[in-house]
Design a protein around this motif. Structure first.
Motif, PDB file in Angstrom:
ATOM      1  N   PHE A 210       0.864  -1.366   0.008  1.00  0.00           N
ATOM      2  CA  PHE A 210      -0.101  -0.016  -0.054  1.00  0.00           C
ATOM      3  C   PHE A 210       0.953   1.313   0.079  1.00  0.00           C
ATOM      4  O   PHE A 210       0.671   2.170   0.640  1.00  0.00           O
ATOM      5  N   ALA A 211       1.943   1.264  -1.038  1.00  0.00           N
ATOM      6  CA  ALA A 211       2.888   2.370  -0.929  1.00  0.00           C
ATOM      7  C   ALA A 211       2.144   3.889  -1.200  1.00  0.00           C
ATOM      8  O   ALA A 211       2.701   4.891  -0.707  1.00  0.00           O
ATOM      9  N   TYR A 212       1.282   3.697  -1.954  1.00  0.00           N
ATOM     10  CA  TYR A 212       0.632   4.745  -2.394  1.00  0.00           C
ATOM     11  C   TYR A 212      -0.829   5.202  -1.786  1.00  0.00           C
ATOM     12  O   TYR A 212      -1.789   5.676  -2.618  1.00  0.00           O
ATOM     13  N   ALA A 213      -0.919   4.643  -0.525  1.00  0.00           N
ATOM     14  CA  ALA A 213      -2.029   4.868   0.222  1.00  0.00           C
ATOM     15  C   ALA A 213      -2.681   5.993   0.122  1.00  0.00           C
ATOM     16  O   ALA A 213      -4.206   6.414   0.374  1.00  0.00           O
ATOM     17  N   ASP A 214      -2.016   7.130  -0.119  1.00  0.00           N
ATOM     18  CA  ASP A 214      -2.432   8.580   0.348  1.00  0.00           C
ATOM     19  C   ASP A 214      -2.525   9.458  -1.000  1.00  0.00           C
ATOM     20  O   ASP A 214      -2.991  10.569  -0.853  1.00  0.00           O
ATOM     21  N   LEU A 215      -2.241   8.658  -2.313  1.00  0.00           N
ATOM     22  CA  LEU A 215      -2.205   9.388  -3.529  1.00  0.00           C
ATOM     23  C   LEU A 215      -3.118   8.981  -4.298  1.00  0.00           C
ATOM     24  O   LEU A 215      -3.009   8.321  -5.442  1.00  0.00           O
ATOM     25  N   GLY A 216      -4.528   9.363  -4.046  1.00  0.00           N
ATOM     26  CA  GLY A 216      -5.700   9.091  -4.677  1.00  0.00           C
ATOM     27  C   GLY A 216      -6.064  10.379  -5.018  1.00  0.00           C
ATOM     28  O   GLY A 216      -5.981  11.296  -4.517  1.00  0.00           O
ATOM     29  N   PHE A 217      -6.581  10.612  -6.499  1.00  0.00           N
ATOM     30  CA  PHE A 217      -6.887  12.133  -6.959  1.00  0.00           C
ATOM     31  C   PHE A 217      -8.463  12.007  -7.278  1.00  0.00           C
ATOM     32  O   PHE A 217      -9.039  11.023  -7.197  1.00  0.00           O
ATOM     33  N   ASP A 218      -8.865  13.163  -7.507  1.00  0.00           N
ATOM     34  CA  ASP A 218     -10.083  13.665  -7.765  1.00  0.00           C
ATOM     35  C   ASP A 218     -11.280  13.151  -7.080  1.00  0.00           C
ATOM     36  O   ASP A 218     -12.291  12.546  -7.437  1.00  0.00           O
ATOM     37  N   GLY A 219     -11.006  12.908  -5.664  1.00  0.00           N
ATOM     38  CA  GLY A 219     -11.702  12.603  -4.605  1.00  0.00           C
ATOM     39  C   GLY A 219     -11.710  10.983  -4.246  1.00  0.00           C
ATOM     40  O   GLY A 219     -12.336  10.535  -3.437  1.00  0.00           O
ATOM     41  N   TYR A 220     -10.959  10.252  -5.237  1.00  0.00           N
ATOM     42  CA  TYR A 220     -10.689   8.836  -4.878  1.00  0.00           C
ATOM     43  C   TYR A 220      -9.801   8.643  -3.870  1.00  0.00           C
ATOM     44  O   TYR A 220      -8.756   9.304  -3.682  1.00  0.00           O
ATOM     45  N   GLN A 221     -10.298   7.838  -2.690  1.00  0.00           N
ATOM     46  CA  GLN A 221      -9.659   7.381  -1.650  1.00  0.00           C
ATOM     47  C   GLN A 221      -9.037   5.728  -1.750  1.00  0.00           C
ATOM     48  O   GLN A 221     -10.123   5.088  -1.544  1.00  0.00           O
ATOM     49  N   PRO A 222      -7.965   5.790  -1.740  1.00  0.00           N
ATOM     50  CA  PRO A 222      -7.585   4.210  -2.064  1.00  0.00           C
ATOM     51  C   PRO A 222      -7.871   3.279  -0.503  1.00  0.00           C
ATOM     52  O   PRO A 222      -7.727   3.911   0.440  1.00  0.00           O
ATOM     53  N   PRO A 223      -8.802   2.264  -0.751  1.00  0.00           N
ATOM     54  CA  PRO A 223      -9.244   1.493   0.361  1.00  0.00           C
ATOM     55  C   PRO A 223      -7.840   0.746   0.879  1.00  0.00           C
ATOM     56  O   PRO A 223      -6.983   0.350   0.064  1.00  0.00           O
ATOM     57  N   SER A 224      -7.969   0.397   2.076  1.00  0.00           N
ATOM     58  CA  SER A 224      -7.175  -0.539   2.705  1.00  0.00           C
ATOM     59  C   SER A 224      -7.735  -1.935   2.592  1.00  0.00           C
ATOM     60  O   SER A 224      -8.890  -2.105   2.687  1.00  0.00           O
ATOM     61  N   ILE A 225      -6.827  -2.877   2.395  1.00  0.00           N
ATOM     62  CA  ILE A 225      -7.611  -4.309   2.368  1.00  0.00           C
ATOM     63  C   ILE A 225      -7.964  -4.633   3.690  1.00  0.00           C
ATOM     64  O   ILE A 225      -8.960  -5.568   3.700  1.00  0.00           O
ATOM     65  N   LEU A 226      -7.460  -4.223   4.766  1.00  0.00           N
ATOM     66  CA  LEU A 226      -7.595  -4.517   6.168  1.00  0.00           C
ATOM     67  C   LEU A 226      -9.220  -4.023   6.559  1.00  0.00           C
ATOM     68  O   LEU A 226      -9.619  -4.463   7.592  1.00  0.00           O
ATOM     69  N   GLN A 227      -9.618  -3.156   5.617  1.00  0.00           N
ATOM     70  CA  GLN A 227     -11.023  -2.866   6.012  1.00  0.00           C
ATOM     71  C   GLN A 227     -12.210  -3.691   5.691  1.00  0.00           C
ATOM     72  O   GLN A 227     -13.354  -3.753   5.933  1.00  0.00           O
ATOM     73  N   VAL A 228     -11.731  -4.895   4.879  1.00  0.00           N
ATOM     74  CA  VAL A 228     -12.713  -5.955   4.488  1.00  0.00           C
ATOM     75  C   VAL A 228     -12.737  -6.855   5.850  1.00  0.00           C
ATOM     76  O   VAL A 228     -11.929  -7.345   6.507  1.00  0.00           O
ATOM     77  N   GLN A 297      -1.373  18.045   1.157  1.00  0.00           N
ATOM     78  CA  GLN A 297      -0.631  19.120   0.527  1.00  0.00           C
ATOM     79  C   GLN A 297       0.097  18.247  -0.570  1.00  0.00           C
ATOM     80  O   GLN A 297       0.304  18.511  -1.894  1.00  0.00           O
ATOM     81  N   ILE A 298       0.858  17.193  -0.219  1.00  0.00           N
ATOM     82  CA  ILE A 298       1.484  16.456  -1.075  1.00  0.00           C
ATOM     83  C   ILE A 298       0.734  15.713  -2.444  1.00  0.00           C
ATOM     84  O   ILE A 298       0.951  15.770  -3.568  1.00  0.00           O
ATOM     85  N   ARG A 299      -0.406  15.251  -1.842  1.00  0.00           N
ATOM     86  CA  ARG A 299      -1.226  14.569  -2.805  1.00  0.00           C
ATOM     87  C   ARG A 299      -1.958  15.836  -3.973  1.00  0.00           C
ATOM     88  O   ARG A 299      -1.987  15.438  -5.014  1.00  0.00           O
ATOM     89  N   THR A 300      -2.259  16.541  -3.254  1.00  0.00           N
ATOM     90  CA  THR A 300      -2.615  17.875  -4.227  1.00  0.00           C
ATOM     91  C   THR A 300      -1.331  18.318  -5.404  1.00  0.00           C
ATOM     92  O   THR A 300      -1.671  18.585  -6.410  1.00  0.00           O
ATOM     93  N   LEU A 301       0.049  18.579  -4.789  1.00  0.00           N
ATOM     94  CA  LEU A 301       0.941  18.676  -5.454  1.00  0.00           C
ATOM     95  C   LEU A 301       1.039  17.749  -6.792  1.00  0.00           C
ATOM     96  O   LEU A 301       1.268  17.983  -8.001  1.00  0.00           O
ATOM     97  N   TYR A 302       0.996  16.353  -6.237  1.00  0.00           N
ATOM     98  CA  TYR A 302       0.965  15.423  -7.362  1.00  0.00           C
ATOM     99  C   TYR A 302      -0.122  15.267  -8.352  1.00  0.00           C
ATOM    100  O   TYR A 302      -0.056  15.217  -9.638  1.00  0.00           O
ATOM    101  N   GLN A 303      -1.483  15.520  -8.242  1.00  0.00           N
ATOM    102  CA  GLN A 303      -2.536  15.946  -8.840  1.00  0.00           C
ATOM    103  C   GLN A 303      -2.188  17.155  -9.547  1.00  0.00           C
ATOM    104  O   GLN A 303      -2.602  16.879 -11.006  1.00  0.00           O
ATOM    105  N   ASN A 304      -1.749  18.060  -9.323  1.00  0.00           N
ATOM    106  CA  ASN A 304      -1.599  19.118 -10.201  1.00  0.00           C
ATOM    107  C   ASN A 304      -0.437  18.938 -11.191  1.00  0.00           C
ATOM    108  O   ASN A 304      -0.456  19.153 -12.375  1.00  0.00           O
ATOM    109  N   ARG A 305       0.569  18.169 -10.892  1.00  0.00           N
ATOM    110  CA  ARG A 305       1.590  17.701 -11.646  1.00  0.00           C
ATOM    111  C   ARG A 305       1.150  16.827 -12.610  1.00  0.00           C
ATOM    112  O   ARG A 305       1.500  16.827 -13.853  1.00  0.00           O
ATOM    113  N   ARG A 306       0.203  15.863 -12.332  1.00  0.00           N
ATOM    114  CA  ARG A 306      -0.538  15.035 -13.090  1.00  0.00           C
ATOM    115  C   ARG A 306      -1.235  15.771 -14.263  1.00  0.00           C
ATOM    116  O   ARG A 306      -1.058  15.569 -15.511  1.00  0.00           O
ATOM    117  N   ASP A 307      -2.010  16.665 -13.837  1.00  0.00           N
ATOM    118  CA  ASP A 307      -2.982  17.431 -14.935  1.00  0.00           C
ATOM    119  C   ASP A 307      -2.044  18.189 -15.716  1.00  0.00           C
ATOM    120  O   ASP A 307      -2.120  18.413 -17.015  1.00  0.00           O
TER     121      ASP A 307
END
Length: 397
Positions: A210-228, A297-307
């Motif tokens: 789950f290395a990119y756990a906090d890097l979801g864009f456009d409102g997407y929140q990556p789920p943890s498998i431990l939530q199951v 802030q890190i997530r927002t930065l990557y999303q802006n760079r993606r765009d």
């Protein structure tokens, strides 16, 4: 007897030549010639670690009591803090004593866990293409890598079910990672539910990187498998501070979940290391406790760079689908250059446009036909690269 050939060593013989070394050598040569290479090659965060974490490290390192050997499994307060984060972010309850262990980065967790829980010839299933350690960590541990094509997550699940029915020896472990490196594929919780259902039915272990756990864009929140529900009976999850907190060089990771697998990892690590340097562990507590806003802030930065990159590539005549997560863009090689293959295309892009990317073939056979951009260059450098790429794509080669 001569030992000049490293291929004479048993485990080294399992490792193929490192494809990325070709691009890295070219990059080093061009830079030695004073060429300005814009480097999208390695997923190495370029931002600073949060100031509060750095300040805590400085304070902790001045205390000589922290200079001694630490605990291999991580100091209790650090394990307690990662457990609190999982409760806060995912609603998951974990016991910090038996369901959480600190590791020297995510690679340490994965490589040593594989050594701990699989044996010679045990089949380990993972998607193709994949991050190299997912394939070759299995080979180094004497397991049998079973690569299932993943054009999309649904196809991977179908391929996994077919594999269970065709293999004479059932998979010992399923190794997955979402958001996925390199393809940027993302999943919802129902995907993880199906993975856990299959694991429970067939008696298979699961590892979710789950290395990119906090890097979801456009409102997407990556789920943890431990939530199951019931996931801890079969699965562990590997989490890292590298991308979420710009702490790649600090080497702080965690393995969380199934207590038998955690105990196996703790036991093998007790023979191999004395844990992370204690001031780093103390500073990492501050990251987990106080720096969630930095993560946003890190997530927002990557999303802006993606765009910026996606829009620029499109204007340059290279349409690429925008990823929903990770810190990468997985781009099909433009049609005009597909006959070259991903490695030769990457070499030409570097030589003629001074832009470095990772060739898809380095991530496995089904990575052919793609290249990976890491979102590690600032807006100015990305615009510079886009201009060069446009000139390269429209030139007569």
């Amino acid at each position: 007897m001569s030992f000049s050939d490293p291929g004479e060593f048993y485990r080294i013989e399992k490792l193929p030549p490192y494809v990325f070394a070709v691009v890295n050598e070219m990059k080093a040569r061009l830079r030695s010639e004073q060429k300005d290479v814009v480097d999208f090659g390695m997923g190495n965060p370029d931002g600073p670690t949060p100031r509060a974490v750095v300040n805590k490290l400085i304070e902790a390192v001045r205390n000589s009591r922290n200079h001694r050997y630490s605990l291999s499994k991580g100091i209790p307060k650090l394990r307690q803090e990662i457990v609190k984060r999982y409760k806060r972010n995912y609603g998951v309850d974990l016991d910090p004593d038996v369901e959480a262990i600190a590791t020297i980065g995510a690679k340490d967790a994965l490589a040593h866990l594989l050594f701990a829980v699989i044996g010679p010839g045990d089949p380990v299933v993972s998607p193709n293409p994949a991050y190299p350690i997912h394939q070759y960590g299995v080979a180094m541990a004497d397991g049998m890598p079973c690569m299932v094509p993943m054009p999309n997550p649904g196809a991977f699940l179908n391929g996994l079910e077919q594999l269970y029915s065709s293999l004479s020896k059932k998979p010992k472990l399923i190794l997955i990672s979402f958001p996925h490196n390199p393809t940027t594929q993302c999943v919802d919780l129902d995907f993880h539910r199906e993975i856990i259902r299959l694991a429970a039915h067939h008696g298979t272990m699961v590892v979710h990187d789950f290395a990119y756990a906090d890097l979801g864009f456009d409102g997407y929140q990556p789920p943890s498998i431990l939530q199951v529900e019931g996931a801890k009976e079969h699965a562990v999850e590997i989490f890292s501070l590298s991308k979420s907190y710009n702490m790649a060089g600090w080497r702080v990771g965690f393995c969380l979940g199934n207590r038998r697998m955690i105990a196996a990892l703790a036991r093998i690590k007790s023979y191999l290391d004395y844990g992370i340097f204690q001031p780093i562990q103390i500073a990492s507590i501050i990251a987990l406790r106080e720096c969630e806003e930095d993560t946003h802030q890190i997530r927002t930065l990557y999303q802006n760079r993606r765009d910026l990159l996606i829009e620029g590539l499109c204007r340059a005549g290279w349409p690429v689908p925008p990823p929903r997560g990770s810190m990468f863009v997985w781009a099909p090689v433009p049609e005009r250059f597909q006959h070259l293959g991903s490695l030769e295309f990457s070499k030409q892009l570097l030589e003629k446009a001074l832009v470095a990317v990772s060739p898809g073939i380095g991530f496995g056979p089904l990575g052919e036909g793609f290249v990976r951009f890491a979102l590690i260059e600032n807006h100015h450098r990305s615009r510079q690269a886009i201009r060069s790429i446009k000139q390269f794509l429209t030139s007569k080669c």
